[in-house]
Scaffold this motif. Structure first.
Motif, PDB file in Angstrom:
ATOM      1  N   GLN A  39       0.836  -1.197   0.000  1.00  0.00           N
ATOM      2  CA  GLN A  39       0.000   0.000   0.000  1.00  0.00           C
ATOM      3  C   GLN A  39       0.868   1.243   0.000  1.00  0.00           C
ATOM      4  N   ARG A  43      -3.872   5.186  -1.551  1.00  0.00           N
ATOM      5  CA  ARG A  43      -4.314   4.106  -2.430  1.00  0.00           C
ATOM      6  C   ARG A  43      -4.730   2.892  -1.618  1.00  0.00           C
ATOM      7  N   GLU A  46      -2.925  -3.391  -2.343  1.00  0.00           N
ATOM      8  CA  GLU A  46      -2.852  -4.148  -3.594  1.00  0.00           C
ATOM      9  C   GLU A  46      -2.260  -5.522  -3.328  1.00  0.00           C
TER      10      GLU A  46
END
Length: 124
Positions: A39, A43, A46
């Motif tokens: 991360q 955001r 992921e």
């Protein structure tokens, strides 16, 4: 309960390598997935790579295929993320994670347990 403790984050230059480690303790016998997310500020987390301790299958994000390798050492209760050919876009906080679900591997909601994170910084 499962506890996860990461280590291995560092600052490296582009093209370099790092190996992250995550020691897993607690009741681990019903885990469906164990993996790594990353991360950056602003955001969502992921999915980077994950593995199924039951079936031995591994999963990778397209952005890291061929460069990162996830593995597990059962004797040490540790999972690793070997990262090669690092790029500036790999810079992030990396989190070790585990959960009882077996899919989807790249969705954070599939996981219940999270480590505190280890920072990886790649400079160009």
């Amino acid at each position: 309960q499962v506890q996860l403790v990461e280590s291995g984050g560092d600052s490296v230059q582009a093209g370099g390598s790092l190996r992250l480690a995550c020691v897993v303790s607690g009741y681990i016998y019903n885990l469906g997935l164990m993996g790594w997310f990353r991360q950056t500020p602003g955001r969502e987390r992921e999915g980077v790579a994950s593995l199924s301790p039951r079936f031995g299958t591994t999963f990778y994000a397209d952005s890291v295929k061929g460069r990162f390798t996830i593995s597990r050492d059962n004797a040490k209760n540790t999972i690793y993320l070997e990262m090669n050919d690092l790029k500036p876009e790999d810079t992030a906080m990396y989190y070790c994670t585990a959960g009882v679900n077996i899919e989807p591997w790249n969705v954070a909601a599939s996981y219940v347990y999270w480590g505190q994170g280890t920072q990886v910084t790649v400079s160009s």
